[in-house]
Scaffold this active site. Structure first.
Site, PDB file in Angstrom:
ATOM      1  CD  GLU A 141      24.450  37.859  54.511  1.00 45.72           C
ATOM      2  OE1 GLU A 141      24.184  37.781  55.572  1.00 45.72           O
ATOM      3  OE2 GLU A 141      25.555  38.287  53.950  1.00 45.72           O
ATOM      4  CB  CYS A 147      25.561  43.382  45.219  1.00 42.31           C
ATOM      5  SG  CYS A 147      26.943  42.012  45.651  1.00 42.31           S
ATOM      6  CB  CYS A 181      32.852  31.102  48.310  1.00 49.37           C
ATOM      7  SG  CYS A 181      33.925  31.505  46.863  1.00 49.37           S
ATOM      8  CB  CYS A 237      39.695  35.347  48.705  1.00 50.55           C
ATOM      9  SG  CYS A 237      39.625  34.744  46.847  1.00 50.55           S
ATOM     10  CB  CYS A 255      36.598  36.909  50.929  1.00 50.32           C
ATOM     11  SG  CYS A 255      34.710  36.965  50.260  1.00 50.32           S
ATOM     12  N   GLY A 271      30.024  33.649  46.493  1.00 53.33           N
ATOM     13  CA  GLY A 271      30.184  32.700  45.506  1.00 53.33           C
ATOM     14  C   GLY A 271      31.118  32.983  44.235  1.00 53.33           C
ATOM     15  CD  GLU A 272      34.539  33.052  40.553  1.00 54.94           C
ATOM     16  OE1 GLU A 272      34.977  33.875  41.195  1.00 54.94           O
ATOM     17  OE2 GLU A 272      34.257  33.165  39.130  1.00 54.94           O
ATOM     18  CB  SER A 281      32.578  40.322  40.069  1.00 57.33           C
ATOM     19  OG  SER A 281      33.820  40.338  40.673  1.00 57.33           O
ATOM     20  CB  SER A 286      38.510  39.579  42.172  1.00 59.92           C
ATOM     21  OG  SER A 286      37.026  40.003  42.091  1.00 59.92           O
ATOM     22  CG  LEU A 287      44.786  41.516  38.670  1.00 60.35           C
ATOM     23  CD1 LEU A 287      44.521  40.112  38.218  1.00 60.35           C
ATOM     24  CD2 LEU A 287      45.267  42.545  38.030  1.00 60.35           C
ATOM     25  CG  HIS A 288      42.330  41.597  45.038  1.00 60.26           C
ATOM     26  ND1 HIS A 288      41.802  42.690  45.187  1.00 60.26           N
ATOM     27  CD2 HIS A 288      41.220  40.481  45.183  1.00 60.26           C
ATOM     28  CE1 HIS A 288      40.305  42.787  45.418  1.00 60.26           C
ATOM     29  NE2 HIS A 288      40.058  41.346  45.351  1.00 60.26           N
ATOM     30  CG  ASN A 307      34.534  46.481  52.890  1.00 61.57           C
ATOM     31  OD1 ASN A 307      34.436  47.779  53.176  1.00 61.57           O
ATOM     32  ND2 ASN A 307      34.096  46.026  51.737  1.00 61.57           N
ATOM     33  CB  CYS A 358      33.328  44.220  48.582  1.00 59.98           C
ATOM     34  SG  CYS A 358      32.828  45.006  47.190  1.00 59.98           S
TER      35      CYS A 358
HETATM   36  N1  SAH Z   1      33.891  35.543  43.472  1.00 54.15           N
HETATM   37  C1  SAH Z   1      33.863  36.745  42.838  1.00 54.15           C
HETATM   38  C2  SAH Z   1      32.652  37.384  43.303  1.00 54.15           C
HETATM   39  C3  SAH Z   1      32.398  37.931  44.710  1.00 54.15           C
HETATM   40  S1  SAH Z   1      33.580  38.855  45.731  1.00 54.15           S
HETATM   41  C4  SAH Z   1      34.948  37.479  42.702  1.00 54.15           C
HETATM   42  O1  SAH Z   1      36.056  37.051  43.361  1.00 54.15           O
HETATM   43  O2  SAH Z   1      35.186  38.419  42.146  1.00 54.15           O
HETATM   44  C5  SAH Z   1      33.284  40.498  45.135  1.00 54.15           C
HETATM   45  C6  SAH Z   1      34.409  41.471  45.318  1.00 54.15           C
HETATM   46  O3  SAH Z   1      34.804  41.654  46.631  1.00 54.15           O
HETATM   47  C7  SAH Z   1      35.841  40.732  44.847  1.00 54.15           C
HETATM   48  O4  SAH Z   1      36.431  41.650  44.175  1.00 54.15           O
HETATM   49  C8  SAH Z   1      36.353  40.633  46.141  1.00 54.15           C
HETATM   50  O5  SAH Z   1      37.701  40.242  46.036  1.00 54.15           O
HETATM   51  C9  SAH Z   1      36.058  41.577  47.217  1.00 54.15           C
HETATM   52  N2  SAH Z   1      36.288  41.367  48.396  1.00 54.15           N
HETATM   53  C10 SAH Z   1      36.287  40.254  49.106  1.00 54.15           C
HETATM   54  N3  SAH Z   1      36.549  40.597  50.372  1.00 54.15           N
HETATM   55  C11 SAH Z   1      36.636  41.879  50.374  1.00 54.15           C
HETATM   56  C12 SAH Z   1      36.846  42.608  51.540  1.00 54.15           C
HETATM   57  N4  SAH Z   1      37.037  42.344  52.939  1.00 54.15           N
HETATM   58  N5  SAH Z   1      37.004  43.950  51.468  1.00 54.15           N
HETATM   59  C13 SAH Z   1      37.002  44.502  50.225  1.00 54.15           C
HETATM   60  N6  SAH Z   1      36.597  43.611  49.044  1.00 54.15           N
HETATM   61  C14 SAH Z   1      36.661  42.478  49.406  1.00 54.15           C
END
Ligand code: SAH
Length: 347
Positions: free
Chosen positions: A94, A107, A114, A118, A121, A165-166, A197, A220-222, A296, A339
């Site tokens: 997508e 995007c 992937c 995570c 996700c 994907g990464e 990203s 994507s730190l979190h 999300n 996202c």
């Molecule tokens: N693999 C890469 C790119 C894809 S994810 C990465 O990890 O950066 C794109 C962004 O969406 C990342 O910052 C990821 O952490 C975030 N993301 C994933 N699931 C999410 C969700 N349910 N709600 C909000 N952001 C999310």
């Protein structure tokens, strides 16, 4: 003769020129075909009207154009468009068009599924099937550029590698796609309008720095606390924050390019003051920006967006420490285009 014809867009311009020279034709013919393939984004050899029928038949006999096909296009009530993109082997990824008053952002996906896990996700629930080829990444961008012109009367302005994907686990193909997107042969976009990203693969971040790439980097730190980060991004166990941080310091030393961190604040996961303090400590070494993104939901109840007070605490503490912070609202949630929601669900 082999039964699998070669993907013509895997050839460089030089290789394509050589193909014609080897057949007693002019090298210049290679340039013409190359232009059809990339700047004109031809889907078929028949479209190449300044190439003789005989030559087109030769091309047809040797090569295929593995163009993507937009199978389904869904439009959100906020203007966001999600494309279900079918690849030549039938797999689907997508990509999303995100419009704002002043820009259109694409995007794009870099892998089918992937390999990371995570917990928050939706894409992580799909098995990684394969890497996308450079032309498959490029085609997603072209499709969105066309849609932007058609529906918003302006070209695409920005690209983020935040789809499925990464990207750093498909390093070579992502770099090749970006080369094409930014080159005059392709779309001629500025690399400063492209953001890759990553969930943070230290070795590959160092490679980006060594390769002196000109696009932007988002991480994507979190969480900046190993224990917390490992609980939501299990691969963190193999790439702990100290290694990520060292790689980012290396990146900044080499590129002097600001780092963006993506960060979702979840209730009971990372909404304490010590979480914020760890984040401030983590990103202090270089000019940084933190994007606080909305969570999300992905259809399970494991995670919940933190209270507004926690977001405000992050905002206040980061600003107090001179770190730029933005609070992002999600787009396209009603069509699962936000996202972390990309999971090939049909609308
Ligand atoms: N693999 C890469 C790119 C894809 S994810 C990465 O990890 O950066 C794109 C962004 O969406 C990342 O910052 C990821 O952490 C975030 N993301 C994933 N699931 C999410 C969700 N349910 N709600 C909000 N952001 C999310």
């Amino acid at each position: 003769m082999q039964d699998t014809k070669k993907d013509i867009r895997a050839l460089t311009r030089e290789q394509l020129r050589a193909f014609f020279v080897d057949r007693g034709d002019k090298a210049f013919r290679g340039n013409q075909v190359y232009e059809w393939l990339w700047s004109k984004s031809a889907h078929t050899f028949e479209e190449m009207t300044n190439i003789s029928l005989e030559t087109r038949e030769i091309l047809e006999a040797h090569f295929v154009i593995n163009h993507i096909r937009v199978d389904q296009m869904q439009r959100s009530n906020d203007g966001t468009i999600k494309n279900a993109v079918r690849l030549h082997d039938g797999l689907v990824v997508e990509s999303v068009l995100i419009p704002t008053p002043s820009r259109t952002t694409a995007c794009v996906s870099s892998q089918v599924g992937c390999s990371l896990d995570c917990k928050f996700c939706a894409t992580a629930k799909l098995k990684r099937m394969r890497n996308l080829n450079p032309d498959e990444i490029y085609d997603q961008v072209v499709a969105i550029d066309n849609e932007s012109r058609l529906y918003f009367d302006r070209p695409l302005s920005n690209i983020v590698f935040m789809g499925m994907g990464e990207p750093l686990m498909n390093y070579n193909n992502v770099i090749k796609a970006i080369d094409k997107i930014t080159s005059k042969d392709g779309l001629g976009m500025s690399p400063r309008r492209i953001t890759v990203s990553t969930s943070g693969v230290p070795k590959m971040i160092r490679k980006l720095a060594d390769d002196e790439v000109k696009f932007k980097l988002a991480v994507s730190l979190h969480s900046a606390i190993d224990e917390v980060r490992t609980s939501i991004m299990p691969f963190n166990e193999h790439f702990p924050l100290s290694e990520l941080r060292a790689a980012l310091e290396y990146w900044y030393e080499k590129t002097k390019s600001k780092i963006t961190y993506e960060y979702v604040v979840w209730k009971g996961v990372n909404d304490r003051i010590e979480d914020v303090r760890a984040l401030v400590q983590f990103c202090r070494f270089a000019p940084s920006k933190v994007n606080l993104i909305e969570y999300n939901p992905i259809g399970d109840e494991q995670f919940r967006q933190a209270d507004f007070a926690a977001i405000q605490m992050y905002q206040r503490e980061l600003e107090r420490n001179g770190i730029t912070v933005t609070v992002r609202r999600s787009r396209g949630k009603d069509i699962d285009a936000a996202c972390g929601q990309l999971a090939n669900k049909k609308g």
